[in-house]
Design a protein around this motif. Structure first.
Motif, PDB file in Angstrom:
ATOM      1  N   LEU B 335      39.931 -23.599 -36.150  1.00 10.36           N
ATOM      2  CA  LEU B 335      38.737 -22.782 -35.942  1.00 10.36           C
ATOM      3  C   LEU B 335      38.722 -22.229 -34.514  1.00 10.36           C
ATOM      4  N   ALA B 336      39.081 -23.083 -33.570  1.00  7.44           N
ATOM      5  CA  ALA B 336      39.137 -22.653 -32.171  1.00  7.44           C
ATOM      6  C   ALA B 336      40.189 -21.559 -32.000  1.00  7.44           C
ATOM      7  N   ALA B 337      41.324 -21.699 -32.716  1.00 12.82           N
ATOM      8  CA  ALA B 337      42.406 -20.709 -32.622  1.00 12.82           C
ATOM      9  C   ALA B 337      41.957 -19.353 -33.183  1.00 12.82           C
ATOM     10  N   LEU B 338      40.999 -19.395 -34.123  1.00 14.60           N
ATOM     11  CA  LEU B 338      40.538 -18.155 -34.752  1.00 14.60           C
ATOM     12  C   LEU B 338      39.542 -17.383 -33.895  1.00 14.60           C
ATOM     13  N   GLU B 339      38.954 -18.081 -32.910  1.00  8.02           N
ATOM     14  CA  GLU B 339      37.892 -17.449 -32.129  1.00  8.02           C
ATOM     15  C   GLU B 339      38.311 -16.128 -31.487  1.00  8.02           C
ATOM     16  N   ALA B 340      39.554 -16.081 -31.016  1.00 12.53           N
ATOM     17  CA  ALA B 340      40.010 -14.871 -30.316  1.00 12.53           C
ATOM     18  C   ALA B 340      40.484 -13.772 -31.270  1.00 12.53           C
ATOM     19  N   VAL B 341      40.553 -14.093 -32.589  1.00 11.45           N
ATOM     20  CA  VAL B 341      41.110 -13.125 -33.543  1.00 11.45           C
ATOM     21  C   VAL B 341      40.057 -12.108 -33.971  1.00 11.45           C
TER      22      VAL B 341
END
Lengths: 117, 400
Positions: B335-341
């Motif tokens: 979820l954290a990795a998706l924040e910048a997407v």
């Protein structure tokens, strides 16, 4: 063989190149012209004076009128061009790449069949 | 074999051959269509080599037509040229090379990207304008106009009808691969209508095979073919009996096509030996891991995604990588990795976030994300799938 117009453009309001940049551009262009002639692709080339010096001649209702300034109401004007002859678009694009490296974006436009008989 | 399936199978090949003979795609298409009309009237049963029959008939029709219209000198010369090719042995059957030339012509970088796909589907895939319009959810008139403009530019600008030279391939091959990839994707997950258009998938695979046969030394071509084969192999398990979407993890692996998987794995191994990785090869390698053994080796998938993201840092790849991150490091990290997407308008981003939130027990946020995904999904099957997941979420929490 087909003929292509390779045109370079001047954009009103864009920063003017320095003298040194202009000199490099002229030198590069000369080199490309030599190369085009050696390859037998050269037809004609030239640079144009700024569009302020242009005049449009029109005939309306049988009367000829002249107006000061260029035909197109745009900020981009043709600044110079090459007319080259080659077998196909790929060859024209290869030349355009060299021209673009020297003078900025180049528009490649084919002549129609009738004008190159 | 009926005329309709012969048309589907032979149209592209015949147009490609005629385009070589005539040097004009528009004339080639007209001649081939004329020939199929003649076939409709004359064939009791199809001849043993229907493609060759169509090519010969089309060529004769084109000669007739050029003679009739030979007021212009160029046309006359063209007719003469064709007549002198009478004994050309290459005309007996459509030659594979012609199709490759036509693919490169249709995917020339001087043509607009959306025109390239439309033109390839029309000329090589034999798809009709309404079919292309349906596949891409655009107006028929828009498709027709794109195709007409592109054919006109090919003729007027003198776009050559040839396979580019070796040194031009790095520039010229990518749009060809993109077109085949897009074509397959549109078939695999249609923008609208039924989820899968199997014909479009097999046509993309057929063209990728042709490309691989003619360019066996280009690892990205092999990579693309492997990717398409390994994806296609999973198709039989993608929908359940009631037509609902089944997640990869829940798919019945016994339904997967072993022949295609074996072929895909073999191609991936050939790519590995070349050691010139590219985006299609890595995606194929990821598919190979998914189809290898009883369960997916997620750490390996994640390592491949890291490599892929370094090579092609696109938001879609970042999104797909997050799915692997969730399997290896848990949903919170993903979820954290998706924040910048950022992928505005693409339903799979909120859909993936919804799944991750659900796994973390953050139901209210998951529901909001499912709603966002449903609002963006264009395919009914996908929307139904999201609705089911959203409903299941409520039910499991209530019963626990």
């Amino acid at each position: 063989m087909k003929q292509y117009l390779l045109s370079v453009h001047f954009v009103e309001g864009a920063p003017t190149p320095t003298d040194e940049e202009m000199q490099t551009m002229f030198r590069e262009t000369d080199r490309i012209n030599d190369e085009l002639q050696a390859a037998g692709a050269w037809v004609f080339a030239g640079g144009l004076v700024s569009p302020d010096s242009a005049t449009v001649v029109r005939i309306e209702n049988g009367t000829t009128t002249m107006s000061d300034g260029p035909f197109a109401e745009t900020k981009e004007h043709i600044a110079g061009f090459w007319i080259i002859k080659c077998a196909d678009l790929d060859q024209a694009l290869a030349w355009a790449e060299k021209c673009a490296a020297a003078c900025g974006p180049v528009e490649v436009r084919p002549f129609d069949d009738l004008s190159q008989a | 074999m009926d005329l309709a399936s012969i048309y589907r199978a032979e149209y592209g090949r015949c147009v490609a051959t005629l385009a070589r003979l005539l040097g004009d795609i528009h004339l080639a298409e007209e001649a081939v269509q004329d020939a199929f009309t003649t076939a409709l009237q004359k064939w009791q049963t199809p001849p043993p080599n229907p493609g060759a029959w169509i090519v010969t008939t089309a060529r004769n029709r084109a000669v007739d037509r050029l003679r009739r219209e030979s007021t212009r000198e160029a046309r006359h010369a063209q007719a003469l040229l064709l007549l002198h090719q009478q004994d050309d042995p290459q005309e007996v059957g459509p030659v594979k090379d012609d199709q490759l030339r036509l693919i490169f012509t249709c995917c020339h970088p001087a043509l607009a990207p959306d025109a390239r796909t439309a033109l390839t589907l029309r000329l090589l895939g034999g798809l009709e304008v309404p079919e292309i319009a349906r596949a891409y959810l655009i107006q028929e008139a828009t498709v027709a106009q794109r195709i007409v403009r592109a054919k006109k530019k090919i003729r007027d600008a003198g776009i050559p009808y040839r396979v580019p030279a070796e040194h031009e391939l790095p520039d010229r091959l990518p749009p060809v691969l993109t077109v085949l990839y897009l074509m397959f994707n549109e078939g695999y997950t249609s923008t609208a209508g039924p989820l899968i258009d199997a014909d479009l998938c097999s046509e993309a695979i057929r063209l990728a095979r042709e490309l691989a046969a003619l360019m066996p030394d280009e690892p990205e071509v092999l990579g693309l073919l492997a990717l398409l084969l390994l994806t296609e192999a999973r198709r039989p398990a993608r929908l359940d009996r009631s037509g609902e979407l089944v997640l990869l993890a829940d798919q019945d692996r016994s339904l997967w096509n072993r022949t295609l998987i074996a072929e895909g794995h073999d191609l991936v191994r050939r790519c590995l030996r070349r050691n010139r990785p590219g985006p299609y090869q890595i995606q194929a390698a990821i598919s190979a891991v998914h189809t290898d053994g009883a369960a997916t080796d997620w750490p390996q998938v994640l390592a491949l995604y890291d490599q892929l993201l370094a090579l092609a840092p696109t938001p879609v790849i970042a999104l797909n990588r997050a799915v692997a991150v969730a399997e290896v490091h848990g949903p919170a990290v993903a979820l954290a990795a998706l924040e910048a997407v950022e992928l505005p308008g693409y339903h799979r981003l909120p859909a993936t976030r919804a799944e991750l939130l659900a796994r973390l027990g953050r139901d209210a946020e998951a529901r909001t994300a499912y709603d966002q995904a449903m609002a963006l999904a264009t395919n009914e099957t996908e929307r139904a799938f999201l609705q089911t997941r959203r409903t299941e979420l409520t039910r499991t929490r209530r019963s626990s």
